[in-house]
Design an enzyme around this catalytic site. Sequence first.
Site, PDB file in Angstrom:
ATOM      1  N   GLY A 190     -31.992 -29.241 -59.694  1.00 32.10           N
ATOM      2  CA  GLY A 190     -31.646 -29.834 -58.399  1.00 32.10           C
ATOM      3  C   GLY A 190     -30.564 -30.882 -58.448  1.00 32.10           C
ATOM      4  N   GLU A 208     -31.459 -37.911 -59.894  1.00 32.36           N
ATOM      5  CA  GLU A 208     -32.343 -36.919 -59.271  1.00 32.36           C
ATOM      6  C   GLU A 208     -31.825 -36.539 -57.893  1.00 32.36           C
ATOM      7  OE1 GLU A 208     -34.525 -34.823 -59.595  1.00 32.36           O
ATOM      8  OE2 GLU A 208     -36.293 -35.424 -60.731  1.00 32.36           O
ATOM      9  N   ASP A 209     -32.100 -35.313 -57.493  1.00 30.83           N
ATOM     10  CA  ASP A 209     -31.772 -34.912 -56.131  1.00 30.83           C
ATOM     11  C   ASP A 209     -32.793 -35.467 -55.150  1.00 30.83           C
ATOM     12  OD1 ASP A 209     -33.601 -33.254 -57.427  1.00 30.83           O
ATOM     13  OD2 ASP A 209     -33.181 -31.538 -56.164  1.00 30.83           O
ATOM     14  N   ASP A 223     -40.141 -36.716 -54.304  1.00 30.87           N
ATOM     15  CA  ASP A 223     -41.111 -36.237 -53.325  1.00 30.87           C
ATOM     16  C   ASP A 223     -42.404 -37.019 -53.562  1.00 30.87           C
ATOM     17  OD1 ASP A 223     -42.736 -34.569 -51.712  1.00 30.87           O
ATOM     18  OD2 ASP A 223     -41.421 -32.874 -52.074  1.00 30.87           O
ATOM     19  N   LYS A 244     -38.650 -38.941 -50.058  1.00 27.66           N
ATOM     20  CA  LYS A 244     -39.575 -38.723 -48.941  1.00 27.66           C
ATOM     21  C   LYS A 244     -40.676 -39.774 -49.027  1.00 27.66           C
ATOM     22  CE  LYS A 244     -39.157 -33.678 -48.557  1.00 27.66           C
ATOM     23  NZ  LYS A 244     -39.854 -32.392 -48.832  1.00 27.66           N
ATOM     24  N   PHE A 258     -39.385 -29.569 -45.320  1.00 23.16           N
ATOM     25  CA  PHE A 258     -38.827 -28.743 -46.388  1.00 23.16           C
ATOM     26  C   PHE A 258     -37.309 -28.690 -46.266  1.00 23.16           C
ATOM     27  CE2 PHE A 258     -37.900 -25.154 -49.024  1.00 23.16           C
ATOM     28  CZ  PHE A 258     -38.800 -25.323 -50.052  1.00 23.16           C
ATOM     29  N   VAL A 259     -36.622 -29.299 -47.225  1.00 17.04           N
ATOM     30  CA  VAL A 259     -35.161 -29.347 -47.164  1.00 17.04           C
ATOM     31  C   VAL A 259     -34.530 -28.524 -48.286  1.00 17.04           C
ATOM     32  CG1 VAL A 259     -34.909 -31.545 -45.943  1.00 17.04           C
ATOM     33  CG2 VAL A 259     -35.202 -31.562 -48.420  1.00 17.04           C
ATOM     34  N   ASP A 269     -33.418 -26.073 -53.607  1.00 17.91           N
ATOM     35  CA  ASP A 269     -33.576 -24.634 -53.384  1.00 17.91           C
ATOM     36  C   ASP A 269     -34.838 -24.274 -52.614  1.00 17.91           C
ATOM     37  OD1 ASP A 269     -35.409 -25.268 -55.563  1.00 17.91           O
ATOM     38  OD2 ASP A 269     -35.607 -23.102 -55.821  1.00 17.91           O
ATOM     39  N   ARG A 286     -29.056 -23.657 -53.052  1.00 16.34           N
ATOM     40  CA  ARG A 286     -28.618 -24.836 -53.806  1.00 16.34           C
ATOM     41  C   ARG A 286     -27.139 -25.112 -53.584  1.00 16.34           C
ATOM     42  NH1 ARG A 286     -32.681 -26.126 -57.674  1.00 16.34           N
ATOM     43  NH2 ARG A 286     -33.772 -24.354 -58.547  1.00 16.34           N
TER      44      ARG A 286
HETATM   45  C1  PRP Z   1     -37.724 -31.192 -57.716  1.00 20.02           C
HETATM   46  C2  PRP Z   1     -36.819 -32.409 -57.856  1.00 20.02           C
HETATM   47  C3  PRP Z   1     -37.634 -33.360 -58.665  1.00 20.02           C
HETATM   48  C4  PRP Z   1     -39.052 -33.018 -58.275  1.00 20.02           C
HETATM   49  C5  PRP Z   1     -39.530 -34.021 -57.298  1.00 20.02           C
HETATM   50  O1  PRP Z   1     -37.548 -30.368 -58.820  1.00 20.02           O
HETATM   51  O2  PRP Z   1     -35.598 -32.097 -58.485  1.00 20.02           O
HETATM   52  O3  PRP Z   1     -37.430 -33.186 -60.041  1.00 20.02           O
HETATM   53  O4  PRP Z   1     -39.041 -31.721 -57.665  1.00 20.02           O
HETATM   54  O5  PRP Z   1     -40.867 -33.773 -56.930  1.00 20.02           O
HETATM   55  P1  PRP Z   1     -42.022 -34.857 -57.159  1.00 20.02           P
HETATM   56  O6  PRP Z   1     -41.482 -36.197 -56.768  1.00 20.02           O
HETATM   57  O7  PRP Z   1     -43.106 -34.395 -56.206  1.00 20.02           O
HETATM   58  O8  PRP Z   1     -42.465 -34.795 -58.566  1.00 20.02           O
HETATM   59  P2  PRP Z   1     -38.171 -28.896 -58.916  1.00 20.02           P
HETATM   60  O9  PRP Z   1     -39.455 -28.954 -59.688  1.00 20.02           O
HETATM   61  O10 PRP Z   1     -38.233 -28.285 -57.541  1.00 20.02           O
HETATM   62  O11 PRP Z   1     -37.116 -28.130 -59.840  1.00 20.02           O
HETATM   63  P3  PRP Z   1     -35.558 -27.798 -59.544  1.00 20.02           P
HETATM   64  O12 PRP Z   1     -34.819 -29.121 -59.540  1.00 20.02           O
HETATM   65  O13 PRP Z   1     -35.160 -26.937 -60.706  1.00 20.02           O
HETATM   66  O14 PRP Z   1     -35.468 -27.096 -58.213  1.00 20.02           O
END
Ligand code: PRP
Length: 183
Positions: free
Chosen positions: A47, A102-103, A106, A134, A155-156, A162, A168
């Site tokens: 991400g 980080e992107d 959550d 969030k 959900f973004v 993604d 992405r």
């Molecule tokens: C997403 C994002 C963070 C994590 C955040 O990654 O990049 O790493 O989720 O979620 P949290 O705060 O609830 O732990 P994801 O696992 O979707 O993998 P990706 O970046 O490869 O899409």
Amino acid sequence: MTDDVPPEIEKVLISEEEIRAKVAELAAQIDRDYAGREVLLVGVLKGAVMIMADLARALKTPVSMEFMAVSSYGSSTSSSGVVRILKDLDREVADKHVLVVEDIIDSGLTLSWLLRNISSRGPASVEVCALLRKPEAAKIELPVKYIGFDIPSEFVVGYGLDYVERYRDLPFVGLLKPEVYAG
Ligand code: PRP
């Protein structure tokens, strides 16, 4: 890159221009805080690729770049906090000023684990830069120094984020139409 909004997108939440302005703002803040030092950016795949690439280019501070890939055990839409390393850092981070990029934050569980993991390797300092957060979804309070936007718990996708590996590449952050992930 395209200005076109695919039909699966319900709404553009944060435009390409807003992202660009925010990344410049974050970079200026980071440049001030790290004046005279080098920074090791640690991007969390996948991400963070967009924010990592844009932030690195916006910074005047000399940077090196490392990537980690982690996988959270749990469902595809929520993390459990139990993390597996899929790709580790290639180099030592001891005595380096690490900035985790980080992107999105959550629940915060992935980042909480990452911060403990990286801190245990003896860096000079560790901070976090996340484009999105969030606040309503937070399960843990984290010391995040650089935040782009606080967004609602919806959900973004786009700008690195993604839905089943799609979207992405969108240059903006948008809301996906519910029928896309319901169907
Ligand atoms: C997403 C994002 C963070 C994590 C955040 O990654 O990049 O790493 O989720 O979620 P949290 O705060 O609830 O732990 P994801 O696992 O979707 O993998 P990706 O970046 O490869 O899409």
